[in-house]
Write an enzyme that holds these catalytic residues in place. Structure first.
Site, mmCIF file in Angstrom:
data_model
loop_
_atom_site.group_PDB
_atom_site.id
_atom_site.type_symbol
_atom_site.label_atom_id
_atom_site.label_comp_id
_atom_site.label_asym_id
_atom_site.label_seq_id
_atom_site.Cartn_x
_atom_site.Cartn_y
_atom_site.Cartn_z
ATOM 1 N N TYR A 76 29.654 38.318 -34.378
ATOM 2 C CA TYR A 76 29.745 38.477 -32.924
ATOM 3 C C TYR A 76 28.505 39.167 -32.353
ATOM 4 C CZ TYR A 76 34.621 37.155 -32.055
ATOM 5 O OH TYR A 76 35.794 36.466 -31.891
ATOM 6 N N LYS A 101 35.720 36.273 -47.592
ATOM 7 C CA LYS A 101 35.344 34.978 -48.172
ATOM 8 C C LYS A 101 34.333 35.289 -49.269
ATOM 9 C CE LYS A 101 35.482 30.476 -48.271
ATOM 10 N NZ LYS A 101 36.701 29.752 -48.729
ATOM 11 N N ASP A 122 40.828 31.591 -46.195
ATOM 12 C CA ASP A 122 41.593 30.331 -46.146
ATOM 13 C C ASP A 122 42.965 30.508 -46.774
ATOM 14 O OD1 ASP A 122 40.234 30.709 -48.556
ATOM 15 O OD2 ASP A 122 39.835 28.584 -48.904
ATOM 16 N N ASP A 152 45.472 35.833 -33.920
ATOM 17 C CA ASP A 152 46.179 34.813 -33.134
ATOM 18 C C ASP A 152 47.277 34.163 -33.980
ATOM 19 O OD1 ASP A 152 44.498 35.218 -30.940
ATOM 20 O OD2 ASP A 152 44.316 33.067 -30.531
HETATM 21 C C1 IPM Z 1 40.028 38.456 -28.596
HETATM 22 C C2 IPM Z 1 39.361 37.355 -27.826
HETATM 23 C C3 IPM Z 1 37.879 37.687 -27.684
HETATM 24 C C4 IPM Z 1 37.294 37.783 -29.071
HETATM 25 C C5 IPM Z 1 37.081 36.701 -26.819
HETATM 26 C C6 IPM Z 1 37.688 36.559 -25.444
HETATM 27 C C7 IPM Z 1 35.637 37.066 -26.735
HETATM 28 O O1 IPM Z 1 39.577 36.130 -28.442
HETATM 29 O O2 IPM Z 1 39.985 39.621 -28.137
HETATM 30 O O3 IPM Z 1 40.607 38.172 -29.643
HETATM 31 O O4 IPM Z 1 36.934 36.760 -29.658
HETATM 32 O O5 IPM Z 1 37.205 38.896 -29.595
HETATM 33 MG MG MG Z 2 40.929 36.222 -30.099
#
Ligand code: IPM
Ligand code: MG
Length: 367
Positions: free
Chosen positions: A141, A198, A230, A258
């Site tokens: 990131y 990984k 994975d 997620d």
């Molecule tokens: C999260 C989101 C963010 C990330 C995005 C919106 C930049 O998906 O907080 O999980 O990838 O960290």
């Molecule tokens: Mg996210």
């Protein structure tokens, strides 16, 4: 001791203003019960700031966040800003805040309420209670990125043309501070830490493994195991109940949180905390996004943001009792059948709520 707090509030975009309003109503009701003073000062960031000031993270917002005890954030982004330059995207506000506030540790609990187990895509699964500890200010990131033109050809003769790169890099210090924190969180839970990486491919992952097994010596009561990303994605679906605490890099944590969120039933229920050095402001936000498709319809589930405000009370303000009161109130409304549409699972005893009604239900249960 003065129990007088100042929080910076960033509503953001889409459903952001609605869910933040819910959390603020719950916070002020809680503050009355527990005799706290919480002064909430609003600042603009994300798409709203692009529209108003031409930048996603105005200096005033950053200064306000730094000068607060904690930051409460709704969500940023939406299709309206899809075409703006990458450095001006609403998401830059989030990344900018994380980086400028030094919020290297992102805690994302994924807990399944027993009453919502039918909302999970996994049927008949045993209770899920996972804490994902995601590194938040390093890795790909924030690594070097760019592009250059190459006139070399690929080995099969195809011209290369423009080459674009993002870089995953981690220092020992970055890895060990998050891994240590994860060990101590695992110790306060069931004593089981899973490092997700990984390491069969990436050099950075092998460093994570080396450092984690060294630090394990200081936490002999915590059982450490390691899984490739994975495999972890698969095991989370196959046996989610067997995970306790997970520690992982920025990008793997983004993906797994997620997934873990969805298997608990609804991402609309999941809070998060982003923490830096002790004594610096933490940031609290729902795991879900700005859901522009339902903005203004009253369909948004406010619980993730309400629970984020409970995490804020506990982790940044040290108000454990007030935090627990909010968490208990949420459990109670769920067990009494109050449901926003995202967690409705077709039972007739359900009390269908819009955002405000769900918020009122939580407030009515605060003790
Ligand atoms: C999260 C989101 C963010 C990330 C995005 C919106 C930049 O998906 O907080 O999980 O990838 O960290
Ligand atoms: Mg996210």
């Amino acid at each position: 001791m003065a129990r007088d707090y100042k929080i910076a509030v960033i509503e953001g975009d889409g459903i952001g203003p609605e869910i933040v309003d819910s959390a603020l109503r719950v916070l002020s009701a809680t503050a009355r019960i527990y005799h706290l003073t919480i002064k909430a000062v609003k600042y603009t960031a994300g798409g709203a700031a692009i529209d108003q000031f031409g930048v996603p993270l105005p200096d005033k917002t950053l200064e306000g966040a730094k000068a607060s005890d904690a930051v409460l954030l709704g969500a940023v982004g939406g299709p309206k800003w899809d075409d703006v330059a990458p450095e001006l995207r609403p998401e830059r506000a989030l990344l900018g805040l994380r980086s400028a506030l030094g919020l290297y540790s992102n805690l994302r609990p994924a807990v399944m309420y027993p009453e919502l187990s039918e909302a999970s895509p996994l049927k008949n699964t045993k209770p899920i209670d996972i804490m994902i500890v995601r590194e938040l200010t390093g890795g790909i990131y924030f690594g070097e990125r760019g592009s250059y033109d190459s006139d070399e050809d690929l080995s099969d003769g195809t011209p290369r043309g423009k080459v674009t790169f993002d870089t995953e890099s981690y220092s020992e210090g970055e890895i060990s501070r998050i891994v240590r924190q994860a060990f101590s969180i695992a110790r306060s839970r069931k004593g089981h830490l899973t490092l997700v990486d990984k390491a069969n491919v990436l050099a950075t992952s092998r460093e994570w493994r080396r450092i984690a097994s060294e630090i394990n010596a200081d936490y002999p009561d915590v059982k450490l195991d390691c899984l490739y990303i994975d495999n972890a994605a698969m095991q989370l679906i196959a046996r989610p109940y067997s995970f306790d605490t997970i520690v992982t890099s920025n990008m793997f944590g983004d993906i797994l949180s997620d997934e873990a969120g969805q298997i608990t039933g609804s991402i609309g229920m999941l809070p998060s905390a982003s923490l830096g050095k002790p004594g610096t402001p933490g940031m609290y936000e729902p795991v879900h996004g700005s859901a522009p498709d339902i903005a203004g319809t009253g369909k948004a589930n406010p619980i993730a943001t309400i629970l984020s405000s409970a995490m804020m009370l506990r982790l940044s303000l040290g108000e454990d009792k007030a935090a627990a009161s909010i968490e208990k109130a949420v459990s109670q409304v769920i067990s009494e059948g109050y449901r926003t549409t995202d967690i409705m699972i077709g039972k007739d005893y359900v009390k269908i709520c819009n955002t405000d009604q769900m918020t009122d239900a939580v407030i009515s249960k605060l003790k």
